[in-house]
Design a protein around this motif. Structure first.
Motif, PDB file in Angstrom:
ATOM      1  N   SER A  84       4.294  -4.316 -11.341  1.00  0.00           N
ATOM      2  CA  SER A  84       3.919  -4.633  -9.955  1.00  0.00           C
ATOM      3  C   SER A  84       2.762  -3.736  -9.556  1.00  0.00           C
ATOM      4  O   SER A  84       2.752  -2.549  -9.863  1.00  0.00           O
ATOM      5  CB  SER A  84       5.096  -4.422  -8.995  1.00  0.00           C
ATOM      6  OG  SER A  84       6.108  -5.386  -9.200  1.00  0.00           O
ATOM      7  N   VAL A  85       1.802  -4.327  -8.854  1.00  0.00           N
ATOM      8  CA  VAL A  85       0.594  -3.619  -8.434  1.00  0.00           C
ATOM      9  C   VAL A  85       0.507  -3.624  -6.909  1.00  0.00           C
ATOM     10  O   VAL A  85       0.707  -4.669  -6.269  1.00  0.00           O
ATOM     11  CB  VAL A  85      -0.671  -4.269  -9.039  1.00  0.00           C
ATOM     12  CG1 VAL A  85      -1.933  -3.569  -8.540  1.00  0.00           C
ATOM     13  CG2 VAL A  85      -0.603  -4.226 -10.560  1.00  0.00           C
ATOM     14  N   ILE A  86       0.214  -2.452  -6.350  1.00  0.00           N
ATOM     15  CA  ILE A  86       0.035  -2.293  -4.912  1.00  0.00           C
ATOM     16  C   ILE A  86      -1.444  -2.043  -4.631  1.00  0.00           C
ATOM     17  O   ILE A  86      -2.066  -1.203  -5.281  1.00  0.00           O
ATOM     18  CB  ILE A  86       0.858  -1.103  -4.375  1.00  0.00           C
ATOM     19  CG1 ILE A  86       2.347  -1.324  -4.607  1.00  0.00           C
ATOM     20  CG2 ILE A  86       0.577  -0.868  -2.886  1.00  0.00           C
ATOM     21  CD1 ILE A  86       3.195  -0.079  -4.360  1.00  0.00           C
ATOM     22  N   GLU A  87      -1.989  -2.767  -3.670  1.00  0.00           N
ATOM     23  CA  GLU A  87      -3.352  -2.535  -3.209  1.00  0.00           C
ATOM     24  C   GLU A  87      -3.375  -2.665  -1.692  1.00  0.00           C
ATOM     25  O   GLU A  87      -2.772  -3.588  -1.127  1.00  0.00           O
ATOM     26  CB  GLU A  87      -4.333  -3.530  -3.835  1.00  0.00           C
ATOM     27  CG  GLU A  87      -4.535  -3.334  -5.333  1.00  0.00           C
ATOM     28  CD  GLU A  87      -5.522  -4.337  -5.930  1.00  0.00           C
ATOM     29  OE1 GLU A  87      -5.977  -5.248  -5.197  1.00  0.00           O
ATOM     30  OE2 GLU A  87      -5.828  -4.220  -7.142  1.00  0.00           O
ATOM     31  N   GLU A  88      -4.043  -1.722  -1.041  1.00  0.00           N
ATOM     32  CA  GLU A  88      -4.188  -1.738   0.415  1.00  0.00           C
ATOM     33  C   GLU A  88      -2.845  -1.918   1.120  1.00  0.00           C
ATOM     34  O   GLU A  88      -2.717  -2.658   2.098  1.00  0.00           O
ATOM     35  CB  GLU A  88      -5.184  -2.816   0.839  1.00  0.00           C
ATOM     36  CG  GLU A  88      -6.585  -2.561   0.288  1.00  0.00           C
ATOM     37  CD  GLU A  88      -7.588  -3.624   0.720  1.00  0.00           C
ATOM     38  OE1 GLU A  88      -7.167  -4.609   1.378  1.00  0.00           O
ATOM     39  OE2 GLU A  88      -8.779  -3.467   0.400  1.00  0.00           O
ATOM     40  N   GLY A  89      -1.827  -1.242   0.593  1.00  0.00           N
ATOM     41  CA  GLY A  89      -0.526  -1.241   1.245  1.00  0.00           C
ATOM     42  C   GLY A  89       0.289  -2.502   1.096  1.00  0.00           C
ATOM     43  O   GLY A  89       1.230  -2.727   1.869  1.00  0.00           O
ATOM     44  N   GLU A  90      -0.013  -3.321   0.071  1.00  0.00           N
ATOM     45  CA  GLU A  90       0.755  -4.536  -0.171  1.00  0.00           C
ATOM     46  C   GLU A  90       0.967  -4.735  -1.664  1.00  0.00           C
ATOM     47  O   GLU A  90       0.119  -4.332  -2.479  1.00  0.00           O
ATOM     48  CB  GLU A  90       0.043  -5.769   0.402  1.00  0.00           C
ATOM     49  CG  GLU A  90      -0.077  -5.790   1.914  1.00  0.00           C
ATOM     50  CD  GLU A  90      -0.718  -7.083   2.399  1.00  0.00           C
ATOM     51  OE1 GLU A  90      -1.649  -7.573   1.736  1.00  0.00           O
ATOM     52  OE2 GLU A  90      -0.275  -7.610   3.426  1.00  0.00           O
ATOM     53  N   ILE A  91       2.073  -5.370  -2.023  1.00  0.00           N
ATOM     54  CA  ILE A  91       2.283  -5.765  -3.413  1.00  0.00           C
ATOM     55  C   ILE A  91       1.443  -7.013  -3.643  1.00  0.00           C
ATOM     56  O   ILE A  91       1.729  -8.076  -3.089  1.00  0.00           O
ATOM     57  CB  ILE A  91       3.765  -6.062  -3.697  1.00  0.00           C
ATOM     58  CG1 ILE A  91       4.643  -4.856  -3.357  1.00  0.00           C
ATOM     59  CG2 ILE A  91       3.953  -6.440  -5.171  1.00  0.00           C
ATOM     60  CD1 ILE A  91       6.132  -5.148  -3.404  1.00  0.00           C
ATOM     61  N   VAL A  92       0.391  -6.874  -4.441  1.00  0.00           N
ATOM     62  CA  VAL A  92      -0.539  -7.987  -4.613  1.00  0.00           C
ATOM     63  C   VAL A  92      -0.301  -8.767  -5.893  1.00  0.00           C
ATOM     64  O   VAL A  92      -0.813  -9.878  -6.046  1.00  0.00           O
ATOM     65  CB  VAL A  92      -2.008  -7.503  -4.580  1.00  0.00           C
ATOM     66  CG1 VAL A  92      -2.335  -6.901  -3.223  1.00  0.00           C
ATOM     67  CG2 VAL A  92      -2.298  -6.500  -5.694  1.00  0.00           C
ATOM     68  N   TRP A  93       0.455  -8.198  -6.819  1.00  0.00           N
ATOM     69  CA  TRP A  93       0.651  -8.891  -8.102  1.00  0.00           C
ATOM     70  C   TRP A  93       1.872  -8.347  -8.795  1.00  0.00           C
ATOM     71  O   TRP A  93       2.059  -7.133  -8.876  1.00  0.00           O
ATOM     72  CB  TRP A  93      -0.582  -8.697  -8.981  1.00  0.00           C
ATOM     73  CG  TRP A  93      -0.598  -9.491 -10.249  1.00  0.00           C
ATOM     74  CD1 TRP A  93      -0.787 -10.835 -10.383  1.00  0.00           C
ATOM     75  CD2 TRP A  93      -0.450  -8.980 -11.584  1.00  0.00           C
ATOM     76  NE1 TRP A  93      -0.765 -11.195 -11.710  1.00  0.00           N
ATOM     77  CE2 TRP A  93      -0.571 -10.068 -12.472  1.00  0.00           C
ATOM     78  CE3 TRP A  93      -0.241  -7.699 -12.101  1.00  0.00           C
ATOM     79  CZ2 TRP A  93      -0.468  -9.918 -13.856  1.00  0.00           C
ATOM     80  CZ3 TRP A  93      -0.138  -7.544 -13.480  1.00  0.00           C
ATOM     81  CH2 TRP A  93      -0.260  -8.650 -14.336  1.00  0.00           C
ATOM     82  N   SER A  94       2.725  -9.235  -9.292  1.00  0.00           N
ATOM     83  CA  SER A  94       3.900  -8.850 -10.070  1.00  0.00           C
ATOM     84  C   SER A  94       4.124  -9.881 -11.158  1.00  0.00           C
ATOM     85  O   SER A  94       4.057 -11.085 -10.906  1.00  0.00           O
ATOM     86  CB  SER A  94       5.147  -8.771  -9.192  1.00  0.00           C
ATOM     87  OG  SER A  94       5.066  -7.697  -8.283  1.00  0.00           O
ATOM     88  N   ASN A  95       4.388  -9.400 -12.350  1.00  0.00           N
ATOM     89  CA  ASN A  95       4.688 -10.287 -13.471  1.00  0.00           C
ATOM     90  C   ASN A  95       5.717  -9.656 -14.391  1.00  0.00           C
ATOM     91  O   ASN A  95       5.859  -8.429 -14.418  1.00  0.00           O
ATOM     92  CB  ASN A  95       3.430 -10.595 -14.287  1.00  0.00           C
ATOM     93  CG  ASN A  95       2.750 -11.878 -13.836  1.00  0.00           C
ATOM     94  OD1 ASN A  95       3.353 -12.724 -13.194  1.00  0.00           O
ATOM     95  ND2 ASN A  95       1.481 -12.016 -14.175  1.00  0.00           N
ATOM     96  N   VAL A  96       6.399 -10.503 -15.136  1.00  0.00           N
ATOM     97  CA  VAL A  96       7.347 -10.062 -16.157  1.00  0.00           C
ATOM     98  C   VAL A  96       7.073 -10.871 -17.412  1.00  0.00           C
ATOM     99  O   VAL A  96       6.893 -12.088 -17.347  1.00  0.00           O
ATOM    100  CB  VAL A  96       8.811 -10.279 -15.704  1.00  0.00           C
ATOM    101  CG1 VAL A  96       9.780  -9.731 -16.740  1.00  0.00           C
ATOM    102  CG2 VAL A  96       9.063  -9.629 -14.347  1.00  0.00           C
ATOM    103  N   TYR A  97       7.030 -10.189 -18.541  1.00  0.00           N
ATOM    104  CA  TYR A  97       6.702 -10.835 -19.812  1.00  0.00           C
ATOM    105  C   TYR A  97       7.733 -10.494 -20.875  1.00  0.00           C
ATOM    106  O   TYR A  97       8.240  -9.373 -20.921  1.00  0.00           O
ATOM    107  CB  TYR A  97       5.334 -10.348 -20.322  1.00  0.00           C
ATOM    108  CG  TYR A  97       4.195 -10.548 -19.364  1.00  0.00           C
ATOM    109  CD1 TYR A  97       3.376 -11.679 -19.443  1.00  0.00           C
ATOM    110  CD2 TYR A  97       3.927  -9.598 -18.388  1.00  0.00           C
ATOM    111  CE1 TYR A  97       2.309 -11.852 -18.563  1.00  0.00           C
ATOM    112  CE2 TYR A  97       2.868  -9.766 -17.510  1.00  0.00           C
ATOM    113  CZ  TYR A  97       2.067 -10.898 -17.598  1.00  0.00           C
ATOM    114  OH  TYR A  97       1.018 -11.066 -16.721  1.00  0.00           O
ATOM    115  N   GLY A  98       8.004 -11.448 -21.762  1.00  0.00           N
ATOM    116  CA  GLY A  98       8.758 -11.145 -22.969  1.00  0.00           C
ATOM    117  C   GLY A  98      10.240 -11.411 -22.901  1.00  0.00           C
ATOM    118  O   GLY A  98      10.716 -12.310 -22.204  1.00  0.00           O
TER     119      GLY A  98
END
Length: 372
Positions: free
Chosen positions: A59-73
């Motif tokens: 999960s990636v946070i930018e400018e105080g928001e979760i902007v992207w989340s992924n799960v693989y495998g």
């Protein structure tokens, strides 16, 4: 060897992407079409295959928001990992335990510098006068005087030095704090975590000890050459590493910190003040020693890296067959949470950290050394 074919790689890339409309807190307007994240969605499965890593959640946070989340495998040998897969956090549970304490302290229920002996004395040290000196501050700054685990001292907890003299990383210290909180407040640590952190931050997929709703959701630890292990049981709250969670839930926890939720301004400020400078220790252990800043060390629960251009807050985690990372910049309100159930997970996690723009100095200090 555990190998993932190109066909399966493509399938994982498709299935690993979390539906943004169901992303449990992730920003729905950014990330999905961002070229950086699109490239990562192609690169991560390749990196996993190269390093024999079964799954990665990020999960990636930018400018105080979760902007992207992924799960693989793969969650285990037969099950695809999804956004509901629960990872054992390993040592990134420690900052969460610290946060629970700070929220309780803000409520006036505990004090940072109170002697813990009034409520909890481990039988191994009850006759040692230094036990009377131990405070939560010693625990959260890793200055208890304990080894990391009592198994390192013959299975008996004992002081290697007086509390408060120097930094000595200790999971036993965090467990000591957990027992103190339970004894003083008369409730289980998981109950306290629910009351002051999980519910307020809408962390619906997190717990500090085994739950019925874990069934079918646990990521199994994995070693190269297809060695899967049963998930470790956490029958009693384990504040040093027993948190099971998702990267989205952990990112919500970080957002709560960056937003100043439910911790006094004074304690929040103190949380990120370096207690004892560990530059010399960094020079001895860092993958790239020249990356070590002039000031770095533990605040209250988190490690603080005071680089010239920015201050980075972070913590790493490692258990048998599991690797985790949490790192953020409170000023820019950006951050990264990554979890893997593979012993080679860091080989992928730090590539992700570079790709999303985590401070290069932090990466150079913490990334794993290249295999010879």
């Amino acid at each position: 060897m555990h190998k993932i074919t190109p066909l399966i790689l493509s399938l994982f890339t498709i299935l690993g992407c979390i539906d943004k409309k169901k992303n449990n807190g992730a920003n729905q307007n950014t990330g999905a079409t961002n070229e950086k994240f699109e490239k990562l969605s192609k690169d991560i499965p390749k990196w996993m295959d190269e390093q024999d890593v079964p799954s990665i959640a990020v999960s990636v946070i930018e400018e105080g928001e979760i902007v992207w989340s992924n799960v693989y495998g793969l969650q285990n040998a037969d099950t695809k990992a999804t956004d509901s897969t629960l990872y054992l956090s390993a040592s990134i549970a420690k900052p969460l335990t610290a946060e629970i304490f700070l929220r309780l302290a803000t409520m006036g229920k505990v004090l940072l510098d109170e002697p813990m002996a009034a409520y909890w004395l481990d039988p191994d040290i009850e006759d040692d006068p230094r036990a009377q000196l131990l405070t939560p501050r010693h625990v959260l700054t890793h200055q208890t005087g304990f080894k990391n685990w009592r198994r390192m001292t013959g299975g008996i907890l004992r002081f290697e030095r007086d509390p408060g003299l120097e930094m000595g990383y200790s999971g036993e210290g965090l467990q000591y704090l957990v027992r103190f909180l339970e004894k003083k407040l008369g409730r289980s640590f998981n109950t306290l975590a629910n009351e002051v952190l999980f519910r307020p931050e809408n962390m619906e997929n997190s717990a500090m000890e085994d739950q019925d709703w874990y069934k079918g959701r646990l990521a199994w630890p994995y070693f190269p050459e297809a060695k899967w292990m049963q998930p470790f049981p956490v029958e009693k709250a384990f504040g040093a590493g027993g948190l099971r969670t998702t990267t989205v839930d952990y990112a919500k926890f970080i957002l709560g910190i960056m937003n100043g939720d439910q911790v006094s301004k004074d304690l929040r400020k103190e949380q990120f003040e370096i207690s004892l400078n560990q530059k010399e220790r960094c020079l001895e252990s860092a993958t790239v020693p020249e990356a070590c800043p002039n000031q770095l060390g533990f605040g209250l629960g988190w490690y603080v890296y005071a680089f010239e251009d920015e201050t980075v807050i972070g913590h790493t985690g490692a258990n048998m067959g599991e690797r985790t990372l949490a790192v953020f910049n409170p000023k820019r309100k950006s951050g990264l949470v990554a979890m893997s159930n593979g012993s080679n997970g860091n080989q992928v996690i730090y590539k992700i950290a570079e790709a999303v723009g985590v401070h290069q100095g932090f990466i150079d200090i913490e990334k794993p050394k290249q295999k010879q």
